[in-house]
Design an enzyme around this catalytic site. Structure first.
Site, PDB file in Angstrom:
ATOM      1  N   ASP A 245       0.796  -4.572  -5.986  1.00  0.00           N
ATOM      2  CA  ASP A 245       0.713  -3.133  -5.780  1.00  0.00           C
ATOM      3  C   ASP A 245      -0.466  -2.508  -6.520  1.00  0.00           C
ATOM      4  OD1 ASP A 245       2.067  -0.579  -4.893  1.00  0.00           O
ATOM      5  OD2 ASP A 245       2.111  -0.278  -7.058  1.00  0.00           O
ATOM      6  N   GLU A 282      -3.181  -4.649  -2.878  1.00  0.00           N
ATOM      7  CA  GLU A 282      -3.342  -3.287  -2.374  1.00  0.00           C
ATOM      8  C   GLU A 282      -4.394  -2.625  -3.244  1.00  0.00           C
ATOM      9  OE1 GLU A 282      -1.036   0.978  -1.791  1.00  0.00           O
ATOM     10  OE2 GLU A 282      -0.452  -0.394  -3.384  1.00  0.00           O
ATOM     11  N   ASP A 308      -8.672   1.603   5.100  1.00  0.00           N
ATOM     12  CA  ASP A 308      -9.592   2.239   6.043  1.00  0.00           C
ATOM     13  C   ASP A 308      -9.145   2.025   7.488  1.00  0.00           C
ATOM     14  OD1 ASP A 308     -11.089   3.062   3.907  1.00  0.00           O
ATOM     15  OD2 ASP A 308     -12.983   2.252   4.649  1.00  0.00           O
ATOM     16  N   PHE A 309      -8.616   0.832   7.795  1.00  0.00           N
ATOM     17  CA  PHE A 309      -8.149   0.583   9.161  1.00  0.00           C
ATOM     18  C   PHE A 309      -6.978   1.496   9.489  1.00  0.00           C
ATOM     19  CE2 PHE A 309      -5.367  -1.728  12.167  1.00  0.00           C
ATOM     20  CZ  PHE A 309      -6.232  -1.774  13.250  1.00  0.00           C
TER      21      PHE A 309
END
Length: 577
Positions: A245, A282, A308-309
């Site tokens: 995370d 992440e 971004d995707f």
């Protein structure tokens, strides 16, 4: 005999509470305390007292059956009989990941409850199950990101044996299992690590307070704590990998970053056990060094979530421009991600007011995990809306096609495959009433700043908020949900069967598009994905369409006409040569 140890370098006296007695422990060099006791049996309780205060659970407690404030319980990992001796996980490059939250995935809200629904995931074509955090956290229900007993599976989910049964059952069905691990902070309630030693430092600040001490005085023992935690999940619970995370909140200025050290130790565990493991980060830094090999100056992680995707796809389909979506919304942004890995790879971000990112030149698509939904992007909305609340049925199918035909590793959030209408809200169960009220107040103030009526913000502490977030599996009996599920199954089967989708070289991808007409065509070797995002029919022209006459999938049927393709409103077609 059993040797119990605990690291408490600043304590003057440490006692073990075991049975009905408290026994003094013996200090060792480096701040470790030890005591040998008669052989502890599986299921026996114990705790520690520090300078007369306590009892406190073992920082490395493997089992907290009474929650974060109760005693630790001894676990004998050798008792469990595994059935996965010959197991080897599918490669990440061929993965389709399902992210699930154990507490809301089924009505049972347990590890055993998840087992009952694994066949659904297998039939869908999922290869990897990613569990949101299951480390012991306060109360009975929560997302798990406020865990405090990082070595103990959550008691309300089924504890150590329940988790092992789930992993074993996944492996029996050919499913790999990933665990979301949180190493950037701990939750506030039941967090006693600071009493035992300098696990935190005020040299850096994070959104959750003092940072974990990865690089200051005494940090060697702190790093060892987190490294051992990661290795335990991979070794003793046989997870096939970890999703780590928010690594941008791990502050470490050491010459060898904690993540690089973790990757090296996991590689050694692979060699020891003969099983492949993966590490997925992440990160919002758009820094490809995380996922470059150590030999190329990177940290050696296997992949990262590609924000971004998600942002480019979400903003394009929904039209939302709030917050970080201000940086996205055009087809051009999606084109940059599909062909470069990041949309922001050193260019200026309006949202940040500065340049952001670094080019991901030469990295394959398998280094990125792409999605339309995940727990953050749904649950961090005030009302927990899924894409199914925000998009038409047609655009849901377009979004699914772009995710599942992208060069990245696709991830679906639980229920996404059938367009679940249940929200996924933020919920907690803090026993401390003051903390619960602070969370409730903070949530309302956060969204009031965006114009929401505070009285309409679901109360995180209310059990009803949690109950509303449970998946409704009866939705599968309704035609509209069954149709979307069939579409996801078809796309996943196509991804796994057509060789073109095994080619994840980003430099082989081209995108034709028209921003005003709202259409795009993703060109991959031997396959194209043509999308009409507009509310009316479109006739798409692109020279590269020539020769692509085999219709692999469409929603609804497309019409081919020379070097053009006619698409109804909000639809997609996948064609091959």
């Amino acid at each position: 005999m059993t040797l119990l140890t605990v690291w408490a370098p600043h304590a003057r006296r440490v006692e073990l509470e075991y049975g009905s007695a408290r026994r003094p422990m013996h200090r060792q060099e480096g701040g470790e305390w030890r005591l040998e006791v008669p052989q502890l049996a599986h299921g026996e309780d114990y705790a520690f007292h520090l300078d007369g205060a306590g009892p406190f659970p073992d920082p490395r407690s493997r089992w907290q059956p009474q929650g974060v404030h109760g005693p630790s319980r001894w676990v004998d990992h050798g008792r469990f009989e595994w059935n996965d001796r010959d197991w080897q996980p599918p490669p990440l490059a061929a993965a389709v990941i399902a992210e699930i939250h154990v507490g809301t995935f089924t009505d049972e809200g347990s590890f055993d409850g998840v087992i009952d629904r694994l066949d659904h995931l297998v039939d869908l074509g999922i290869t990897h199950v990613e569990l949101m955090p299951v480390q012991e956290f306060p109360g009975e229900r929560g997302w798990g990101y406020d865990g405090v007993n990082l070595f103990a599976p959550h008691h309300a989910y089924g504890g150590p044996d329940g988790l092992k049964r789930l992993v074993d059952a996944c492996h029996a069905r050919g499913l790999a299992v990933l665990l979301d691990a949180v190493y950037n902070h701990l939750g506030p309630e039941g967090n006693h690590l600071g009493r035992f030693g300098p696990y935190f430092t005020d040299a850096y600040r994070t959104p959750w307070g003092d940072a974990v001490n990865f690089d200051r005085a005494h940090s060697d023992a702190v790093r060892r704590f987190f490294l051992d935690n990661a290795l335990m999940w991979l070794r003793d619970y046989r997870f096939d990998g970890l999703r780590i995370d928010a690594v941008h909140a791990i502050v470490d200025t050491s010459a060898i970053h904690f993540l690089e050290e973790l990757a090296a130790e996991v590689r050694r565990l692979e060699a020891e056990t003969g099983r492949h493991r993966v590490l997925i980060a992440e990160s919002d830094l758009n820094d490809p060094r995380l996922i470059r090999p150590v030999e190329a100056g990177g940290y050696g992680l296997d992949a990262q979530w590609n924000d971004d995707f998600h942002h480019a796809l979400h903003a394009l389909l929904t039209g939302e421009r709030d917050g970080y979506y201000a940086d996205f919304g055009t087809i051009g942004h999606l084109e940059r991600v599909l062909t470069r890995g990041y949309a922001y790879d050193g260019v200026r971000s309006v949202y940040r007011g500065r340049r952001h990112g670094r080019p991901a030149t030469g990295l394959p698509g398998r280094r990125f995990v792409g999605c339309l939904q995940n727990h953050d992007q749904v649950g961090n909305r005030a009302a927990g809306e899924r894409s199914s609340h925000l998009l038409s049925a047609g655009l849901l199918k377009v979004g699914a096609a772009l995710v599942l035909t992208a060069p990245f590793v696709p991830l679906l959030f639980q229920g996404e495959e059938w367009g679940a209408k249940t929200p996924f809200l933020y919920f907690t169960d803090h026993p401390d009433p003051d903390l619960g009220e602070a969370v409730r107040k903070g949530r309302r103030e956060e969204f009031a700043a965006f114009g929401w009526d505070p009285e309409r913000i679901p109360d995180p502490q209310d059990r009803a908020t949690f109950e509303r977030s449970r998946l409704d599996w009866t939705e599968l009996d309704r035609a509209e949900h069954a149709a979307l599920l069939a579409w996801h199954r078809k796309l996943i089967a196509l991804r796994r069967s057509h060789p073109a989708f095994a080619d994840d070289r980003l430099d082989t991808i081209r995108v034709c598009f028209d921003e005003q007409q709202r259409w795009l065509i993703v060109l991959r070797p031997a396959v194209i994905v043509a999308c009409n995002l507009a509310g009316g029919d479109r006739r798409l022209h692109c020279a590269q369409l020539a020769g692509h006459r085999i219709l692999l999938a469409s929603s609804p049927d497309a019409a081919l006409d020379g070097e053009a393709i006619a698409l109804p409103a909000e639809s997609v077609a996948i064609l091959a040569r």
